[in-house]
Design an enzyme around this catalytic site. Structure first.
Site, PDB file in Angstrom:
ATOM      1  N   GLU A   1       0.888  -1.144  -0.007  1.00 49.44           N
ATOM      2  CA  GLU A   1      -0.137  -0.194  -0.105  1.00 49.44           C
ATOM      3  C   GLU A   1       0.916   1.260  -0.011  1.00 49.44           C
ATOM      4  OE1 GLU A   1      -0.167  -2.449   2.054  1.00 49.44           O
ATOM      5  OE2 GLU A   1      -2.340  -3.140   2.571  1.00 49.44           O
TER       6      GLU A   1
ATOM      7  N   ILE B   1      26.815  -7.008 -23.305  1.00 48.02           N
ATOM      8  CA  ILE B   1      27.043  -7.648 -22.080  1.00 48.02           C
ATOM      9  C   ILE B   1      25.942  -8.614 -22.303  1.00 48.02           C
ATOM     10  CG2 ILE B   1      26.964  -7.646 -19.685  1.00 48.02           C
ATOM     11  CD1 ILE B   1      29.269  -6.322 -20.972  1.00 48.02           C
TER      12      ILE B   1
ATOM     13  N   GLU C   1      18.271 -11.850 -24.845  1.00 44.33           N
ATOM     14  CA  GLU C   1      17.643 -12.213 -23.673  1.00 44.33           C
ATOM     15  C   GLU C   1      16.276 -11.828 -23.626  1.00 44.33           C
ATOM     16  OE1 GLU C   1      20.094 -11.170 -20.114  1.00 44.33           O
ATOM     17  OE2 GLU C   1      21.866 -11.498 -21.076  1.00 44.33           O
TER      18      GLU C   1
ATOM     19  N   GLU D   1      28.957  -8.624  -3.767  1.00 44.01           N
ATOM     20  CA  GLU D   1      28.131  -8.277  -2.771  1.00 44.01           C
ATOM     21  C   GLU D   1      27.697  -9.364  -1.643  1.00 44.01           C
ATOM     22  OE1 GLU D   1      24.557  -7.019  -5.195  1.00 44.01           O
ATOM     23  OE2 GLU D   1      23.492  -8.412  -4.010  1.00 44.01           O
TER      24      GLU D   1
ATOM     25  N   CYS E   1      29.134  -6.468 -12.396  1.00 41.20           N
ATOM     26  CA  CYS E   1      28.702  -5.114 -12.252  1.00 41.20           C
ATOM     27  C   CYS E   1      29.079  -4.031 -11.451  1.00 41.20           C
ATOM     28  CB  CYS E   1      27.290  -5.090 -11.960  1.00 41.20           C
ATOM     29  SG  CYS E   1      26.231  -5.906 -13.150  1.00 41.20           S
TER      30      CYS E   1
ATOM     31  N   GLU F   1      32.385  -2.691 -15.321  1.00 40.48           N
ATOM     32  CA  GLU F   1      31.879  -1.351 -15.350  1.00 40.48           C
ATOM     33  C   GLU F   1      33.121  -0.387 -15.097  1.00 40.48           C
ATOM     34  OE1 GLU F   1      27.544  -1.743 -13.518  1.00 40.48           O
ATOM     35  OE2 GLU F   1      28.614  -0.234 -13.079  1.00 40.48           O
TER      36      GLU F   1
ATOM     37  N   HIS G   1      23.416   3.403 -17.590  1.00 39.55           N
ATOM     38  CA  HIS G   1      22.659   3.864 -16.537  1.00 39.55           C
ATOM     39  C   HIS G   1      21.869   4.961 -16.874  1.00 39.55           C
ATOM     40  CE1 HIS G   1      25.415   0.912 -14.609  1.00 39.55           C
ATOM     41  NE2 HIS G   1      24.331   0.372 -14.271  1.00 39.55           N
TER      42      HIS G   1
END
Ligand code: GLN
Ligand code: ZN
Length: 760
Positions: free
Chosen positions: A18, A435, A488, A609, A647, A669, A698
């Site tokens: 919401e 890529i 893709e 990450e 990335c 990158e 980007h």
């Protein structure tokens, strides 16, 4: 029984997202800010009610946010960057988060090792901090008006500084003496709100490897905060790892309690004796706030009994391991999910009952349960038993194949392989490629959706996808790219696509988790042993290859990225799950090369990450992450060229690990940082080929030929032409064809110019 069960924080986006909808309407000027506030008010009230109904004793206020709690903390302190100071209220708040016409947004980055992103506060020595306690006080009163006495959540000063950045030179911790008085003032303001106040101060930065300088701030900070008022009980909370260094200091401050995560930081148990001696409350994080599995109540009770060997029971409070923000909301709306699998899961709302039930069992025992609780316990035992034994989870074939898997790396050293590959593929220096993905047009998305919903047949769907692949191939040939991709179009997401085809993977209908602001993600989940029933990409790639004479690059997502972007089963170590995925991928690679594909890219977008928060665990992670990448590509013959893509560009800490992955070509990158970040490759004598992105994908901007020529020349200052590939920074799926076409045409043109100059 009271003051025994505890929730660190609750999700705020709403069970039907919401808040997301209301915010996005407001940003699109389809509703007013009062409408947003109304929705926010209803959500807070509903969420408090859920927790109360479940019997939770410690329910939070100020865990809610219209965008992000780090941003809220910056606002509370008056840490407003100059460029937003002329704005007011919600206009200013959302401009800080999202930018506006005049000013770029504040930076956003990942919250520790989660997929939640916070706004990075911008600090400077000349800042004048001034308390704005309005939100905190209002939320406390709102809950109180509803008959709920909340604990107040606050991001602590040391974490706030640790996660901020300085816009002038200097370090953020140097501003500690300016920030702390504002926190003290806040405590003075909340003290009169009630006879007794509980204040949860989150200091997750304590779970990192901190320098002595940072650790030395803990005692003065908490001595001073605890001295502000007798009626405030301060709990310092950490999560995601152990915080033993900080705990050692905190036990010698007058804080009331310490919150620790015993699931993701099992080493916290080393601090139990100290905590026991200090007589402080221990908020024991034992119900997982990072995952979606039903709690194993017997195991949790075992963990609590162990804790109780050191800390006396009366000082223990049973808690979630962290805020439930990192789990989806409620199972209530999972209408399509297989009943057996659904029965193994627990989202935030369900976790409330688990914390309650564990609390009651731990303090009062099974005899004291009422009928409903007895039933819940029996159901929980049954569900866990079913998870332990279900053949949908435990696949004997995988359990035999994976440990026995002996092919741990490719045949041939890099030098030998690359010679064969170059001879076979015949590409030039500064070879051009992309890529993987091309624009996901509305038509492509529509076709995928209609196929999924049974509106169009498989045949019709495949015809549409093939037509799109044809267009991608035609464009790439026309503009002169040398190593092609299929684009893709059949993939919604680089992990979900593979998850859908792997056995052992599940999907939710409503398992949304906040990622940043109004954005949510719905990660798939790994519940069982992973295997590949049949080839996943071979038909698409071979079709694409059949449309061109040029080499077509096969496209896969790597094991570590598949793992890091999914909820992972907790009944097996992560590295074993990762190895299962790797083995499945190695079969896919073998099938691709047997079908005539000569180049295969294995994307590891989330490799970095996945790094652990603590240095002490990095070696182990790197070991299995590299092992599994190598297993995945181990089936590739010497002449099959393996690419990988990551990335990001900051490889300084991990360059040796990247090298150990032994991919023939890596694309990264770098467009936004010139050649600076490439230097490390040269420094360590990196031999394999590298494709540093030459333009930033980007942004919608089309880079000019001159610009790209300049960028390529910068790259050539660092690495020789024989070692360089030329490609964009990342996949192009979020861009439009109008941008992609001229950009790639310019890229190819730029390469021509540079090659000519080099050969003159
Ligand atoms: N092959 C993927 C694409 O081009 C890679 C995306 C990524 O690494 N994030 O979209
Ligand atoms: Zn990328």
């Amino acid at each position: 029984m009271s003051n025994k069960s505890y929730i660190v924080g609750f999700p705020r986006i709403g069970e039907q997202r919401e808040l997301k909808k209301s915010l996005e309407d407001f940003w699109a000027q389809k509703c007013t800010f009062d409408d947003v506030k109304k929705v926010a008010g209803e959500l807070k009230s509903r969420h408090w009610e859920y927790q109360k109904k479940a019997g939770i004793d410690f329910i939070s206020s100020n865990d809610f946010s219209l965008y992000d709690t780090m941003l809220d903390t910056a606002v509370m302190l008056g840490a407003i960057p100059k460029r937003f100071q002329a704005l007011k209220d919600e206009a200013r708040y959302f401009a800080m988060a999202r930018g506006n016409k005049e000013s770029v947004a504040m930076e956003m980055t990942k919250w520790f090792n989660t997929n939640y992103h916070y706004i990075v506060p911008e600090l400077s020595l000349e800042d004048q901090y001034r308390l704005n306690s309005e939100k905190i006080i209002n939320e406390y009163k709102e809950a109180k008006a509803q008959g709920i006495k909340t604990k107040i959540n606050l991001i602590g000063p040391i974490t706030f500084l640790g996660l901020s950045k300085r816009v002038d030179r200097g370090e953020t911790y140097a501003l500690h003496s300016k920030i702390l008085p504002v926190y003290e003032e806040l405590l003075r303001e909340i003290s009169p709100l009630d006879d007794e106040i509980t204040l949860q101060i989150d200091e997750p930065v304590f779970v990192k490897d901190n320098e002595t300088k940072v650790l030395s701030l803990i005692k003065p900070t908490y001595d001073r905060l605890a001295a502000v008022s007798d009626n405030i009980n301060i709990i310092v909370t950490t999560y995601f790892e152990h915080s033993n260094e900080a705990t050692k200091v905190l036990v010698n401050t007058p804080v009331w309690g310490i919150g620790l995560d015993f699931l993701h930081g099992p080493k916290n148990s080393e601090s139990l004796e100290l905590i026991a001696k200090s007589g402080k409350k221990l908020i024991a994080g034992v119900v997982d706030g990072r995952n979606i599995w039903k709690n194993d109540i017997e195991a949790t009770l075992g963990l609590l009994e162990n804790i109780a060997k050191s800390v006396s029971k009366e000082n223990i409070i049973v808690s979630s391991s962290c805020s439930l923000l990192h789990t989806p909301f409620t199972l209530k709306y999972e209408e399509k999910m297989d009943a057996e699998i659904k029965n193994w899961l627990s989202y935030a709302v369900e976790k409330l009952d688990e914390v309650s039930l564990v609390t009651k069992l731990f303090f009062e025992g099974e005899d004291k349960l009422n009928e409903e609780e007895k039933r819940a316990l029996a159901d929980n035992r049954k569900a866990n038993e079913s998870r332990r034994t279900s053949t949908r989870i435990h696949d004997a074939e995988v359990q035999k194949k994976v440990p026995d898997f002996k092919k741990l790396c490719r045949d041939g050293a890099y030098e030998e392989r690359i010679k064969l590959q170059k001879a076979l593929l015949g590409y030039k220096e500064l070879a051009t490629t992309t890529i993987g993905s091309f624009p996901q047009t509305p038509e492509v998305r529509k076709a995928r959706k209609e196929f999924k919903n049974g509106v169009i047949s498989k045949k019709e769907y495949e015809a549409q996808m093939k037509a799109y692949i044809d267009e991608c191939v035609a464009f790439q040939e026309e503009c002169g790219l040398e190593i092609l991709v299929h684009g893709e179009p059949e993939r919604n997401d680089m992990v979900e696509y593979f998850g859908e085809q792997l056995k052992g993977y599940g999907f939710s209908q409503n398992g949304w988790v906040q990622s940043y602001g109004s954005r949510c993600v719905k990660p798939p989940f790994i519940y069982g042993d992973i295997s590949r029933p049949k080839p996943m990409t071979v038909d698409w790639i071979t079709y694409a290859q059949s449309r061109t004479e040029k080499p077509m690059k096969g496209m896969l997502t790597g094991p570590v990225t598949i793992l890091n972007w999914s909820f992972v089963r907790d009944d097996k170590p992560r590295d074993e799950v990762s190895k299962q995925i790797a083995v499945a991928l190695s079969d896919e690679i073998d099938d691709l090369q047997n079908a005539g594909i000569k180049i295969i890219q294995v994307d590891e977008a989330a490799f970095k990450e996945g790094y652990p928060l603590r240095e002490e665990n990095i070696g182990t992670y790197e070991e299995w992450a590299v092992r599994d990448f190598k297993i995945a590509v181990s089936s590739a013959r010497k002449e099959t060229q393996i690419h990988t893509h990551m990335c990001y560009s900051e490889f300084n800490d991990i360059i040796k690990t990247i090298e150990a992955m032994d991919a023939d070509v890596i694309s990264i990158e770098t467009a936004r940082s010139g050649n600076e970040l490439l230097k490390i490759f040269k420094e360590i004598g990196y031999k394999q080929e590298v494709g540093p992105g030459v333009y930033d994908i980007h942004s919608p901007r089309v880079p000019s030929v001159e610009e790209i020529v300049k960028q390529i020349k910068l790259l050539l200052e660092v690495l020789p032409k024989e070692q360089l590939w030329i490609n964009p920074d990342c996949g192009l799926k979020t861009r439009k064809w109008e941008e992609v076409k001229p950009s790639l045409t310019n890229m190819v043109e730029a390469v021509k110019i540079v090659r000519n100059e080099l050969n003159r």
